[in-house]
Design a protein around this motif. Structure first.
Motif, short mmCIF file in Angstrom:
data_model
loop_
_atom_site.label_atom_id
_atom_site.label_comp_id
_atom_site.label_asym_id
_atom_site.label_seq_id
_atom_site.Cartn_x
_atom_site.Cartn_y
_atom_site.Cartn_z
N LYS A 13 0.86 -1.19 0.00
CA LYS A 13 0.00 0.00 0.00
C LYS A 13 0.89 1.23 0.00
O LYS A 13 2.05 1.17 0.41
CB LYS A 13 -0.93 0.03 1.22
N TYR A 37 -3.29 -2.61 -1.96
CA TYR A 37 -4.42 -2.61 -1.04
C TYR A 37 -4.54 -1.22 -0.40
O TYR A 37 -3.59 -0.44 -0.42
CB TYR A 37 -4.25 -3.69 0.04
N ASP A 38 -5.71 -0.96 0.18
CA ASP A 38 -5.96 0.37 0.75
C ASP A 38 -5.45 0.52 2.17
O ASP A 38 -5.09 1.62 2.60
CB ASP A 38 -7.46 0.70 0.72
N THR A 39 -5.44 -0.56 2.94
CA THR A 39 -5.07 -0.49 4.35
C THR A 39 -4.14 -1.63 4.72
O THR A 39 -4.07 -2.66 4.01
CB THR A 39 -6.32 -0.57 5.26
N VAL A 40 -3.45 -1.46 5.83
CA VAL A 40 -2.58 -2.53 6.34
C VAL A 40 -3.39 -3.76 6.74
O VAL A 40 -3.00 -4.89 6.40
CB VAL A 40 -1.73 -2.02 7.52
N VAL A 93 -4.28 8.56 11.25
CA VAL A 93 -4.75 7.85 10.06
C VAL A 93 -5.55 6.63 10.50
O VAL A 93 -5.17 5.92 11.43
CB VAL A 93 -3.57 7.43 9.17
N ALA A 94 -6.67 6.39 9.82
CA ALA A 94 -7.54 5.27 10.17
C ALA A 94 -6.86 3.93 9.90
O ALA A 94 -5.98 3.81 9.02
CB ALA A 94 -8.84 5.35 9.38
N ASN A 95 -7.25 2.91 10.67
CA ASN A 95 -6.76 1.53 10.48
C ASN A 95 -5.25 1.41 10.58
O ASN A 95 -4.60 0.73 9.79
CB ASN A 95 -7.24 0.98 9.13
N THR A 96 -4.66 2.10 11.56
CA THR A 96 -3.22 2.04 11.78
C THR A 96 -2.94 1.71 13.24
O THR A 96 -3.82 1.79 14.10
CB THR A 96 -2.55 3.39 11.44
N VAL A 152 -8.40 9.43 6.23
CA VAL A 152 -8.05 8.40 5.26
C VAL A 152 -6.55 8.42 4.98
O VAL A 152 -5.91 7.36 4.90
CB VAL A 152 -8.83 8.61 3.95
N THR A 153 -5.96 9.60 4.86
CA THR A 153 -4.54 9.72 4.57
C THR A 153 -3.90 10.74 5.51
O THR A 153 -4.59 11.56 6.13
CB THR A 153 -4.29 10.18 3.13
N TYR A 213 1.23 10.19 13.87
CA TYR A 213 1.44 9.16 12.85
C TYR A 213 2.87 8.65 13.00
O TYR A 213 3.66 9.22 13.75
CB TYR A 213 1.21 9.75 11.46
#
Length: 364
Positions: A42, A80-83, A258-261, A278-279, A297
């Motif tokens: 990603k 992919y968009d996320t980890v 950042v989301a999903n981190t 999102v970013t 972050y």
């Protein structure tokens, strides 16, 4: 058959014996076809970046290509968009490995296997850059509990000194004779002396009274100077650096990440309720626009984003917390883990690897 003819027959048969294909033993073994691996990734500059032509570059990508070249692997990158999506694909077999800025955590270790770490870092904090003094932080400083406590100590000390002077002077000096009025005079003189404005007509007349008064005037000079310097330094530093100076201030301010981190998980565990973006670019723009007080972050990703996007009015604090490691993820019990580790053993100690880090991150 004569002896000479026998020898000639044997000599003639030797080439046939040497070059005869004995069950394929004389044939060179064919090299196995190159192994093609699907690698999930990603966008996470500067560790994984996708160019306009679709080619992938970055610190993690270059490391993987180096490993793949040594192991004679061919690579197909899948974005992919996320980890979490990358790790899900790796764990389910849709991808053979996952390469980007992937932090090793206990929760992720239960889902996939990780190679040895190739980069150690931690979380960083971006804050608005203060250029001018603002009055509200100064006002808040004067009504803070610490300010009240220090002021109370000064007033309390002055009252003790005033009472002591009254006890020493009440039988010998006219202005201190009257009970409550004399006590008031002593308190007034002590407070005035602390402010360098002691009235001469109310000064103590006895020896011990003057000794106490002299000691108090010297001590008050030191106390007031220290008090003034401390308050000035505290207010100025807090105003110039903003409301956030470390991770301990995040619980009191508007924080984003950042989301999903892993940064989001860490902040939630510290009872910080961050706003998810999102970013990193979206979060930094919100910070520059005054909608956030801090943005958290991975520090190298944060510094790279601030530098590359040239976000005005934003700075990254010189603090690192929640230390973490980046590694390559593979499916559980995959044979790739050992091969990747063996290839990385020497690579991470070479000038090549130091040159890669310097090229993307600057001198280390």
């Amino acid at each position: 058959m004569s002896r000479t003819a026998l020898i000639r027959s044997v000599v003639a048969a030797i080439p046939l014996v040497l070059f005869m294909p004995w069950g394929g033993r004389a044939q060179a073994p064919e090299s196995p076809p190159p192994r093609t691996l699907v690698v999930a990734t990603k966008v996470a500059p500067p560790f994984a970046m996708k160019g306009e032509n679709g080619a992938w570059t970055g610190i993690s990508i270059e490391l993987w290509r180096h490993i793949a070249a040594k192991r004679h692997w061919q690579t197909t990158f899948r974005e992919y968009d996320t980890v979490p999506a990358m790790l899900d694909a790796t764990a389910s077999g849709q991808a053979d490995a996952a390469v980007s800025a992937i932090t090793v955590t206990g929760e992720r270790e239960r889902q996939v296997d990780f190679s040895q770490p190739f980069f150690s870092t931690g979380l960083g904090i971006a804050v608005p850059q203060q250029r001018e003094l603002e009055w509200m932080p100064i006002v808040r400083g004067f009504i803070s509990m610490r300010f009240v406590q220090v002021l109370g100590i000064l007033v309390g000390t002055a009252m003790i000194v005033g009472s002591l002077i009254w006890l020493l002077e009440r039988r010998h000096t006219e202005q201190y004779r009257n009970g409550s009025r004399g006590l008031g005079t002593g308190l007034w003189w002590a407070a005035s002396a602390m402010m360098y404005a002691a009235p001469q007509d109310k000064a103590p007349a006895t020896l011990w009274g003057r000794v106490v008064a002299t000691l108090w005037m010297v001590a008050s000079v030191i106390l007031i100077a220290s008090f003034t310097a401390g308050i000035t330094a505290q207010l100025t530093t807090k105003n110039l650096t903003g409301r956030v100076r470390s991770e301990f201030d995040l619980i009191q301010v508007r924080t984003g990440t950042v989301a999903n981190t892993s940064a989001l998980s860490y902040l939630a565990s510290q009872r910080v309720d961050p706003k998810a973006f999102v970013t990193a670019a979206d979060g930094l723009q919100a910070l520059a626009g005054g909608r956030l007080d801090a943005f958290v972050y991975d520090k190298p990703l944060l510094e790279y984003a601030v530098k590359q996007q040239d976000v005005q009015g934003v700075m990254v604090l010189p603090v690192v917390f929640d230390r973490q490691n980046y590694a390559i993820a593979v499916a559980p019990r995959s044979d790739l883990r050992t091969e990747i580790d063996l290839a990385m053993v020497d690579d991470l100690r070479t000038d090549w690897w130091r040159e890669v880090l310097t090229r993307y991150l600057g001198p280390q």
